[in-house]
Motif scaffolding. Structure first.
Motif, mmCIF file in Angstrom:
data_model
loop_
_atom_site.group_PDB
_atom_site.id
_atom_site.type_symbol
_atom_site.label_atom_id
_atom_site.label_comp_id
_atom_site.label_asym_id
_atom_site.label_seq_id
_atom_site.Cartn_x
_atom_site.Cartn_y
_atom_site.Cartn_z
ATOM 1 N N LEU A 84 0.726 -1.188 -0.015
ATOM 2 C CA LEU A 84 -0.252 -0.051 0.006
ATOM 3 C C LEU A 84 0.933 1.163 -0.190
ATOM 4 O O LEU A 84 1.699 1.402 0.822
ATOM 5 C CB LEU A 84 -0.976 -0.070 1.252
ATOM 6 C CG LEU A 84 -2.209 0.652 1.253
ATOM 7 C CD1 LEU A 84 -3.066 -0.087 0.032
ATOM 8 C CD2 LEU A 84 -3.075 0.650 2.570
ATOM 9 N N THR A 85 0.720 1.982 -1.101
ATOM 10 C CA THR A 85 1.503 3.394 -1.075
ATOM 11 C C THR A 85 0.927 4.730 -0.661
ATOM 12 O O THR A 85 -0.092 4.369 -0.244
ATOM 13 C CB THR A 85 1.882 3.612 -2.477
ATOM 14 O OG1 THR A 85 0.751 3.840 -3.090
ATOM 15 C CG2 THR A 85 2.527 2.161 -3.134
ATOM 16 N N ARG A 86 1.544 5.680 -0.498
ATOM 17 C CA ARG A 86 1.054 6.951 -0.159
ATOM 18 C C ARG A 86 -0.002 7.405 -1.092
ATOM 19 O O ARG A 86 -0.926 8.065 -0.644
ATOM 20 C CB ARG A 86 2.050 7.937 -0.123
ATOM 21 C CG ARG A 86 1.946 9.247 0.419
ATOM 22 C CD ARG A 86 3.026 10.328 0.541
ATOM 23 N NE ARG A 86 2.268 11.638 1.401
ATOM 24 C CZ ARG A 86 1.457 12.604 0.898
ATOM 25 N NH1 ARG A 86 1.027 12.364 -0.275
ATOM 26 N NH2 ARG A 86 1.260 13.401 1.908
ATOM 27 N N ASN A 87 -0.084 7.186 -2.282
ATOM 28 C CA ASN A 87 -0.978 7.557 -3.371
ATOM 29 C C ASN A 87 -2.292 6.966 -2.892
ATOM 30 O O ASN A 87 -3.346 7.408 -3.321
ATOM 31 C CB ASN A 87 -0.564 7.159 -4.822
ATOM 32 C CG ASN A 87 0.500 8.044 -5.506
ATOM 33 O OD1 ASN A 87 0.588 9.307 -4.788
ATOM 34 N ND2 ASN A 87 1.487 7.779 -6.209
ATOM 35 N N ASP A 88 -2.169 5.441 -2.733
ATOM 36 C CA ASP A 88 -3.457 4.959 -2.108
ATOM 37 C C ASP A 88 -4.163 5.446 -1.016
ATOM 38 O O ASP A 88 -5.385 5.504 -0.975
ATOM 39 C CB ASP A 88 -3.159 3.269 -1.987
ATOM 40 C CG ASP A 88 -2.487 2.606 -3.090
ATOM 41 O OD1 ASP A 88 -2.791 2.749 -4.292
ATOM 42 O OD2 ASP A 88 -1.380 1.721 -2.742
ATOM 43 N N ILE A 89 -3.322 5.880 -0.112
ATOM 44 C CA ILE A 89 -3.810 6.514 1.025
ATOM 45 C C ILE A 89 -4.576 7.967 0.576
ATOM 46 O O ILE A 89 -5.493 8.292 1.132
ATOM 47 C CB ILE A 89 -2.843 6.620 2.289
ATOM 48 C CG1 ILE A 89 -2.106 5.443 2.729
ATOM 49 C CG2 ILE A 89 -3.497 7.512 3.336
ATOM 50 C CD1 ILE A 89 -3.015 4.542 3.330
ATOM 51 N N VAL A 90 -4.037 8.768 -0.314
ATOM 52 C CA VAL A 90 -4.387 10.203 -0.234
ATOM 53 C C VAL A 90 -5.726 9.896 -1.250
ATOM 54 O O VAL A 90 -6.747 10.527 -1.005
ATOM 55 C CB VAL A 90 -3.324 10.710 -1.606
ATOM 56 C CG1 VAL A 90 -3.963 12.122 -2.060
ATOM 57 C CG2 VAL A 90 -2.116 11.106 -0.646
ATOM 58 N N GLU A 91 -5.724 8.819 -1.963
ATOM 59 C CA GLU A 91 -6.968 8.390 -2.888
ATOM 60 C C GLU A 91 -8.044 8.255 -2.061
ATOM 61 O O GLU A 91 -9.245 8.702 -2.159
ATOM 62 C CB GLU A 91 -6.541 7.477 -3.930
ATOM 63 C CG GLU A 91 -7.736 7.038 -5.049
ATOM 64 C CD GLU A 91 -7.702 6.064 -5.774
ATOM 65 O OE1 GLU A 91 -8.367 5.617 -6.419
ATOM 66 O OE2 GLU A 91 -6.507 5.606 -5.822
ATOM 67 N N ALA A 92 -7.665 7.189 -0.821
ATOM 68 C CA ALA A 92 -8.755 6.999 -0.092
ATOM 69 C C ALA A 92 -9.381 8.215 0.618
ATOM 70 O O ALA A 92 -10.660 8.061 1.053
ATOM 71 C CB ALA A 92 -8.477 5.875 1.101
#
Length: 261
Positions: A220-228
């Motif tokens: 799980l990357t930072r981009n996944d967190i931002v999108e969530a």
């Protein structure tokens, strides 16, 4: 055949990166305060974490140095990375870059001070930093819970009800800060289950308004967190998914809830 070899080579690199990320995420600070109740069980649980690949820095408060002794802990855990309070010059190295803060023997005195926001010792100062930075905080309550049956066996159950209620109130305050209080014998399981679960709901939309999205990625990357965060989603991930350091930091900052299967 050439493509297959290239694919195998790529997979080996990915696996190596995953192993390194996992090792980096399994860093914790372990703080022993001077509680003796539950100490043998807690020591066994810390050993289990070591065997599971956790990289642990172990600290002893002044009272723990006297009651539990560094020699015994070093001998039982087979490590020389055990520090006593008088040796510590600064604390930042013990709370920066860690995935968990573990207190295997939380005393009542320390618990009450943390609940009241008092940070006048190494232990309470460290705890304050962990709470303010949102680092998962798991503590064994055996020594600080006045309702512990062992206290009755030792004849330490004579306190008036009003006193018991007040001390219990302080422990509930700790839990409201996000501190996970467990029996010493359950420390290993509590760390494994809670260290990557972010359930701080401050400044979040109500849970009923959020959708749960199942993400099956290996990392799980930072981009996944931002999108969530942008989509106001709760992420549900497999137990094998690794959170990259940037993802872990982003989840704390953006207050994204992550649920492990």
């Amino acid at each position: 055949m050439k493509d297959l070899n290239a694919e195998e080579w790529l997979n080996s690199i990915v696996e190596e990166v995953l192993k390194r990320l996992q090792k980096r995420m399994k860093r914790a600070t372990v703080l022993f305060t001077g509680g003796a109740i539950g100490f043998p069980e807690a020591l066994q649980q810390i050993k289990l974490l070591q065997d599971n690949g956790w990289d642990l820095n172990i600290l002893l408060s002044n009272s723990a140095e006297y009651v539990l002794t560094p020699h015994l802990i070093k001998e039982q855990l087979g490590t020389s990375r055990v520090y006593v309070e008088k040796e510590i010059k600064e604390l930042s190295s013990f709370y920066e870059g860690v995935s968990a803060f573990i207190v295997p023997t939380l005393t009542l005195n320390t618990a009450v001070k943390i609940a009241l926001g008092i940070a006048d010792t190494m232990a309470t100062n460290l705890a304050s930093n962990m709470i303010m930075q949102g680092i998962p905080f798991i503590a064994a309550k055996d020594s600080c819970d006045l309702q512990n049956p062992i206290r009755s066996d030792l004849g330490l159950n004579k306190a008036p009800k009003a006193y018991l209620d007040k001390m219990g109130e302080h422990l509930r305050t700790l839990e409201s800060y996000g501190v996970k209080l467990v029996d010493a014998k359950n420390l290993y399981q509590a760390v494994q289950m809670n260290v990557f679960t972010f359930s701080n709901q401050k400044n979040q939309a109500p849970e009923s308004n959020k959708q749960i999205y199942e993400d099956k990625k290996k990392v799980l990357t930072r981009n996944d967190i931002v999108e969530a965060r942008q989509k106001e989603m709760i992420l549900k991930i497999p137990s094998t998914t690794i959170l990259s350091p940037l993802a872990l930091e982003a989840a704390r900052e953006l207050r994204v809830k992550i649920i492990r299967e």
